[in-house]
Each structure stands twice: as structure tokens, then as C-alpha cells.
Design an enzyme around this catalytic site. Structure first.
Site, PDB file in Angstrom:
ATOM      1  N   ILE A  13     -12.163   4.734   8.554  1.00 27.43           N
ATOM      2  CA  ILE A  13     -12.743   3.523   8.744  1.00 27.43           C
ATOM      3  C   ILE A  13     -12.949   3.667  10.671  1.00 27.43           C
ATOM      4  O   ILE A  13     -14.114   3.395  10.964  1.00 27.43           O
ATOM      5  CB  ILE A  13     -12.188   2.307   8.069  1.00 27.43           C
ATOM      6  CG1 ILE A  13     -11.908   2.370   6.951  1.00 27.43           C
ATOM      7  CG2 ILE A  13     -13.200   1.077   8.657  1.00 27.43           C
ATOM      8  CD1 ILE A  13     -11.014   1.167   6.121  1.00 27.43           C
ATOM      9  N   ASP A  32      -5.924   8.819  18.970  1.00 33.14           N
ATOM     10  CA  ASP A  32      -5.505   9.125  17.828  1.00 33.14           C
ATOM     11  C   ASP A  32      -4.403  10.218  17.844  1.00 33.14           C
ATOM     12  O   ASP A  32      -4.560  11.357  18.632  1.00 33.14           O
ATOM     13  CB  ASP A  32      -6.526   9.796  16.773  1.00 33.14           C
ATOM     14  CG  ASP A  32      -6.247   9.658  15.447  1.00 33.14           C
ATOM     15  OD1 ASP A  32      -7.152   8.850  14.594  1.00 33.14           O
ATOM     16  OD2 ASP A  32      -5.276  10.212  14.927  1.00 33.14           O
ATOM     17  N   GLY A  37      -5.503  11.713  10.975  1.00 34.66           N
ATOM     18  CA  GLY A  37      -6.939  11.527  11.294  1.00 34.66           C
ATOM     19  C   GLY A  37      -7.556  13.176  11.523  1.00 34.66           C
ATOM     20  O   GLY A  37      -6.601  14.190  11.505  1.00 34.66           O
ATOM     21  N   PHE A  71      -7.027   0.405  14.536  1.00 31.99           N
ATOM     22  CA  PHE A  71      -7.002   1.029  13.000  1.00 31.99           C
ATOM     23  C   PHE A  71      -5.547   1.824  12.898  1.00 31.99           C
ATOM     24  O   PHE A  71      -5.239   2.050  11.908  1.00 31.99           O
ATOM     25  CB  PHE A  71      -8.049   1.993  12.785  1.00 31.99           C
ATOM     26  CG  PHE A  71      -9.314   1.312  12.637  1.00 31.99           C
ATOM     27  CD1 PHE A  71      -9.882   0.792  11.868  1.00 31.99           C
ATOM     28  CD2 PHE A  71     -10.152   1.412  14.087  1.00 31.99           C
ATOM     29  CE1 PHE A  71     -11.369   0.312  11.797  1.00 31.99           C
ATOM     30  CE2 PHE A  71     -11.619   0.935  13.892  1.00 31.99           C
ATOM     31  CZ  PHE A  71     -12.043   0.185  12.982  1.00 31.99           C
ATOM     32  N   ALA A  73      -2.733   3.621  11.943  1.00 30.80           N
ATOM     33  CA  ALA A  73      -1.713   3.024  10.812  1.00 30.80           C
ATOM     34  C   ALA A  73      -1.619   4.129   9.591  1.00 30.80           C
ATOM     35  O   ALA A  73      -2.824   4.597   9.471  1.00 30.80           O
ATOM     36  CB  ALA A  73      -1.863   1.485  10.268  1.00 30.80           C
ATOM     37  N   TYR A 139       3.802  -1.233   2.784  1.00 31.66           N
ATOM     38  CA  TYR A 139       2.523  -1.179   3.600  1.00 31.66           C
ATOM     39  C   TYR A 139       1.925  -2.643   3.985  1.00 31.66           C
ATOM     40  O   TYR A 139       1.557  -2.985   5.107  1.00 31.66           O
ATOM     41  CB  TYR A 139       1.528  -0.539   2.823  1.00 31.66           C
ATOM     42  CG  TYR A 139       0.094  -0.516   3.160  1.00 31.66           C
ATOM     43  CD1 TYR A 139      -0.221   0.115   4.354  1.00 31.66           C
ATOM     44  CD2 TYR A 139      -0.837  -1.138   2.635  1.00 31.66           C
ATOM     45  CE1 TYR A 139      -1.560   0.031   5.089  1.00 31.66           C
ATOM     46  CE2 TYR A 139      -2.209  -1.165   2.997  1.00 31.66           C
ATOM     47  CZ  TYR A 139      -2.446  -0.708   4.369  1.00 31.66           C
ATOM     48  OH  TYR A 139      -3.711  -0.740   4.571  1.00 31.66           O
ATOM     49  N   LYS A 143       1.695  -4.916   7.665  1.00 27.60           N
ATOM     50  CA  LYS A 143       0.061  -5.602   8.095  1.00 27.60           C
ATOM     51  C   LYS A 143       0.305  -7.083   8.450  1.00 27.60           C
ATOM     52  O   LYS A 143      -0.127  -7.430   9.391  1.00 27.60           O
ATOM     53  CB  LYS A 143      -0.891  -5.278   7.208  1.00 27.60           C
ATOM     54  CG  LYS A 143      -1.274  -3.757   6.988  1.00 27.60           C
ATOM     55  CD  LYS A 143      -2.210  -3.405   8.331  1.00 27.60           C
ATOM     56  CE  LYS A 143      -2.541  -1.749   8.396  1.00 27.60           C
ATOM     57  NZ  LYS A 143      -3.224  -1.487   9.651  1.00 27.60           N
TER      58      LYS A 143
HETATM   59  N1  UFG Z   1      -7.070   4.136 -10.028  1.00 27.19           N
HETATM   60  C1  UFG Z   1      -7.032   4.668 -11.191  1.00 27.19           C
HETATM   61  N2  UFG Z   1      -6.620   6.135 -11.214  1.00 27.19           N
HETATM   62  C2  UFG Z   1      -6.597   6.699 -10.004  1.00 27.19           C
HETATM   63  C3  UFG Z   1      -6.646   5.919  -8.635  1.00 27.19           C
HETATM   64  C4  UFG Z   1      -6.907   4.613  -8.949  1.00 27.19           C
HETATM   65  O1  UFG Z   1      -7.089   4.087 -12.497  1.00 27.19           O
HETATM   66  O2  UFG Z   1      -6.319   7.866 -10.089  1.00 27.19           O
HETATM   67  C5  UFG Z   1      -7.425   2.572 -10.131  1.00 27.19           C
HETATM   68  C6  UFG Z   1      -6.555   1.558  -9.709  1.00 27.19           C
HETATM   69  O3  UFG Z   1      -5.224   1.332 -10.546  1.00 27.19           O
HETATM   70  C7  UFG Z   1      -7.060   0.628  -9.180  1.00 27.19           C
HETATM   71  C8  UFG Z   1      -8.354   0.983  -8.847  1.00 27.19           C
HETATM   72  O4  UFG Z   1      -8.345   2.341  -9.332  1.00 27.19           O
HETATM   73  O5  UFG Z   1      -7.276  -0.461 -10.266  1.00 27.19           O
HETATM   74  C9  UFG Z   1      -8.467   1.143  -7.262  1.00 27.19           C
HETATM   75  O6  UFG Z   1      -7.286   2.176  -6.620  1.00 27.19           O
HETATM   76  P1  UFG Z   1      -7.246   2.632  -5.221  1.00 27.19           P
HETATM   77  O7  UFG Z   1      -6.059   3.410  -5.185  1.00 27.19           O
HETATM   78  O8  UFG Z   1      -8.484   3.173  -4.951  1.00 27.19           O
HETATM   79  O9  UFG Z   1      -7.327   1.321  -4.307  1.00 27.19           O
HETATM   80  P2  UFG Z   1      -6.304   0.162  -4.351  1.00 27.19           P
HETATM   81  O10 UFG Z   1      -6.734  -1.109  -4.951  1.00 27.19           O
HETATM   82  O11 UFG Z   1      -5.008   0.386  -5.067  1.00 27.19           O
HETATM   83  O12 UFG Z   1      -5.832  -0.280  -2.778  1.00 27.19           O
HETATM   84  C10 UFG Z   1      -6.736  -0.514  -2.044  1.00 27.19           C
HETATM   85  C11 UFG Z   1      -6.589  -0.105  -0.758  1.00 27.19           C
HETATM   86  C12 UFG Z   1      -5.226  -0.222  -0.174  1.00 27.19           C
HETATM   87  C13 UFG Z   1      -4.680  -1.694  -0.123  1.00 27.19           C
HETATM   88  C14 UFG Z   1      -4.845  -2.243  -1.462  1.00 27.19           C
HETATM   89  C15 UFG Z   1      -4.503  -3.647  -1.611  1.00 27.19           C
HETATM   90  O13 UFG Z   1      -6.906   1.367  -0.546  1.00 27.19           O
HETATM   91  O14 UFG Z   1      -5.069   0.035   1.284  1.00 27.19           O
HETATM   92  O15 UFG Z   1      -6.305  -1.954  -2.258  1.00 27.19           O
HETATM   93  O16 UFG Z   1      -3.783  -3.981  -2.731  1.00 27.19           O
HETATM   94  F1  UFG Z   1      -3.409  -1.837   0.328  1.00 27.19           F
END
Ligand code: UFG
Length: 322
Positions: A13, A32, A37, A71, A73, A139, A143
Site C-alpha cells: 500500500i 524502508d 518491502g 505504513f 509495520a 497485530y 495497531k
Molecule cells: N481465506 C481462505 N483461504 C485462504 C486465505 C483466506 O478461505 O487461503 C479467507 C479467510 O478465511 C477470510 C478471507 O478469505 O475469510 C480473507 O482472508 P485474508 O487472509 O485475505 O484477509 P483477512 O480478512 O484475514 O485479513 C485482513 C487483512 C489483515 C487484517 C484483517 C482484519 O489482510 O491485515 O483483515 O481482521 F488484520
């Protein structure tokens, strides 16, 4: 034009926001440490490779800077549960060092990269900023802690800050060659592409949630819309606007299976999948109420239709990983 320091500007981002700032004519300096990154995401003459804990280097970079967009982190929820000290040290410790350098250099405007993870498992959706702050991972906690510190620095240092609580950042800027390239990758859309390309099934984490098709619902926001939110926040601060936290999302949710089907439509490839157990810590539904950001900063998501997100992400993915 204001001069902006972007921390973590070689990341996903951060690099896309720095790119947009440059396109709008800002003077941009990136710091950075390249621990996560990618060097090639930043024009070489803009990039300073250093850690935020290097207060001397950061103070020097802050000379003449009008505002900081922060950003830098670590961002992986799962990793944070295995390495909590590393997350607090990097995310909280790094931020504190940055704020100390800003105080020394007399820089008092900051846009902070926060997250929907500060809400943990929310009581209701869409989630307003006034919802309970109750993170369920180191995490999210890291934040939330930085947001808390910013509240104190607003009061005692006159540091004006906007914390942007991102929902699910996705999409790319393929023409700029910028997009999501985490290692290891844990995010849904790039993993769906990988499954489509390799034929190796993606795991769908649970189909017994109380949602229309049983899979989790998330609010997917195009990284280009996110970058615009940072610009709006900077303009707000430069115009003398006050501190606050703002959700950045579309207000609409998509289930995992809806995203999977959209990836099949955009790529024209079947996405093999296997339903497995729930992933620990996954809330059923995360959808933003972003009316505060829309009203205060006249921001609107323009590119966050799920098909447009996937088209841009796919163009980048095909370029990068084919
Ligand atoms: N998912 C799957 N299979 C995978 C990966 C993800 O089914 O292999 C599902 C997860 O269960 C979730 C959705 O896809 O329901 C999105 O998952 P992501 O891992 O892409 O994203 P998250 O919602 O877990 O995480 C995001 C941000 C984080 C933040 C979080 C807040 O990427 O940085 O939202 O809860 F912390």
C-alpha cells in the site's frame, strides 16, 4: 507542494500511495528497511534504506517535511500470534521512534496505517469507528496501541494525526508495476490466482459460518481507493483539520465463494478449492461503515467493484508471476 515522508514506502500500500503522491506533484521521501518491502517499488533516488529505530537518520530525513504517512509495520495476523514480541517491537517500537524523531524535527502531521483488526470480532456490522476496540491478535493490538499513543501526542505534543482503519486491501496498479507480493502470501485473492495457475486447490477456511453461502464475508477495498484516502487525509491535515480514526471500506461485503467465482470469471480459469476447517481468529463478517470518511473528507471508493479489483490484481499477477 508539500513534502511528504512515507515510511514503509517499498511495501504494497505504501508504494502505491507514494506513486500517487508523486503523480500529484508532491515531493516524496521514502524510508524502508526492506525487511518486507521491495527495492524496485521505489524510484532509487527517493529511497532511504533505514530502520525507524535509527532516530538520527529519521530526524535528518524529516528536514523540511510537512507530513508523514506511516505504513512501516509487519502485517500478518497469524505470524503475530507466533512472534508477538517481534510485532510489538517493530510496530509499536518503530512507531515510537518515528514519533520521537518527528517531535525533534518539529513535524506535527501524520497519517497512520491502521486496520479493521482493531475491532476484533465485532458486535455488529457495518462497523462504525465508535465500535469497541477489542483486537484478537498481537497485530491488531499493536495497531490499537499506536492509535492510543497518537491520542496522547495530539493532546500533549499537538501532533495531528489521521488513523485509517483499512478493511481488506486488494487490487493493484498494473501500469505502475505495483501490487501485492507478500512472502509468504496469506491473502485470499493472490492465493486464488495461484490456485488457478497451478491447479493446486486453495483451502477455503470454513463453510459453516452464518452467511448466505457459509463462507466469511469481507469488505474488499481497491488499493487505489485506499491510496486516495491517504491523499484526502493529508489534505485534511494540511488544511488544519483535527485528529481522528476513519474506516476505509466500501460498506459492502463479499463472501469467499463470491470472490472465488469472480476470479474464475475474470481469469477464465477454474479455481480448484477444498473446504477445510475454520482458520483461528477469523470473524464471520467484517464490513466497514465509512460514512465518517465520506462526509469529512469527501472520499468515495471508485475502483472497488470486485471485478475491477480482480482485473487489476490479475494484470499485475500475470506480469509478475508468469
Ligand atoms: N481465506 C481462505 N483461504 C485462504 C486465505 C483466506 O478461505 O487461503 C479467507 C479467510 O478465511 C477470510 C478471507 O478469505 O475469510 C480473507 O482472508 P485474508 O487472509 O485475505 O484477509 P483477512 O480478512 O484475514 O485479513 C485482513 C487483512 C489483515 C487484517 C484483517 C482484519 O489482510 O491485515 O483483515 O481482521 F488484520
Amino acid at each position: 507542494m508539500p513534502k511528504i515522508l512515507v515510511t514503509g514506502g517499498a511495501g504494497y500500500i505504501g508504494s502505491i500511495t507514494a506513486h500517487l503522491l508523486l503523480r500529484r506533484g508532491h515531493e516524496v521521501v521514502v524510508i524502508d528497511d526492506l525487511s518486507r518491502g521491495h527495492r524496485e517499488n521505489v524510484p532509487a533516488e527517493r529511497l532511504h534504506v533505514a530502520r525507524l529505530q535509527d532516530t538520527g537518520a529519521v530526524t535528518e530525513l524529516l528536514a523540511g517535511v510537512d507530513a508523514v504517512v506511516h505504513f512501516a509495520a509487519f502485517i500478518a495476523v497469524g505470524e503475530s500470534t507466533r512472534e508477538p514480541e517481534m510485532y510489538f517491537s517493530n510496530n509499536v517500537g518503530g512507531s515510537l521512534s518515528l514519533f520521537e524523531a518527528m517531535a525533534r524535527a518539529g513535524v506535527h502531521r501524520l497519517v497512520f496505517s491502521s486496520t479493521a483488526a482493531v475491532y476484533g470480532d465485532p458486535e455488529r456490522v457495518p462497523i462504525p469507528e465508535t465500535a469497541r476496540i477489542a483486537p484478537v491478535s498481537p497485530y491488531g493490538e499493536s495497531k490499537a496501541m499506536v492509535e492510543k499513543v497518537l491520542g496522547e501526542l495530539d493532546r500533549y505534543r499537538g501532533l495531528r494525526s489521521v488513523a485509517l482503519r483499512y478493511f481488506n486491501a486488494c487490487g493493484a496498479e498494473p501500469e505502475a508495476g505495483l501490487g501485492e507480493a507478500h512472502d509468504p502470501e496469506t491473502h485470499l485473492i493472490p492465493l486464488l490466482f495461484r490456485a488457478a495457475m497451478t491447479g493446486e486447490p486453495i483451502q477455503v477456511f470454513g463453510d459453516d459460518y452464518p452467511t448466505p453461502d457459509g463462507t466469511c464475508t469481507r469488505d474488499y477495498i481497491h488499493v487505489g481507493d485506499l491510496a486516495e484516502a491517504h491523499i484526502a487525509a493529508l489534505e485534511h491535515l494540511m488544511a488544519g483539520g483535527g485528529s481522528g480514526a476513519f474506516n476505509v471500506g466500501t460498506g459492502k461485503g463479499q463472501t469467499v465463494m463470491e470472490v472465488l467465482r469472480a476470479v474464475e470469471e475474470v481469469t477464465g480459469k477454474p479455481v480448484p478449492y477444498r473446504v477445510t476447517g475454520r482458520r483461528e481468529g477469523d470473524p464471520t463478517e467484517l464490513v466497514a461503515d465509512s460514512s465518517k470518511l465520506r462526509k469529512t473528507m469527501k472520499w468515495e471508493p471508485r475502483r472497488s467493484d470486485i471485478h475491477e479489483i480482480i482485473r487489476d490484481a490479475w494484470a499485475y499477477y500475470a506480469l509478475k508471476f508468469n
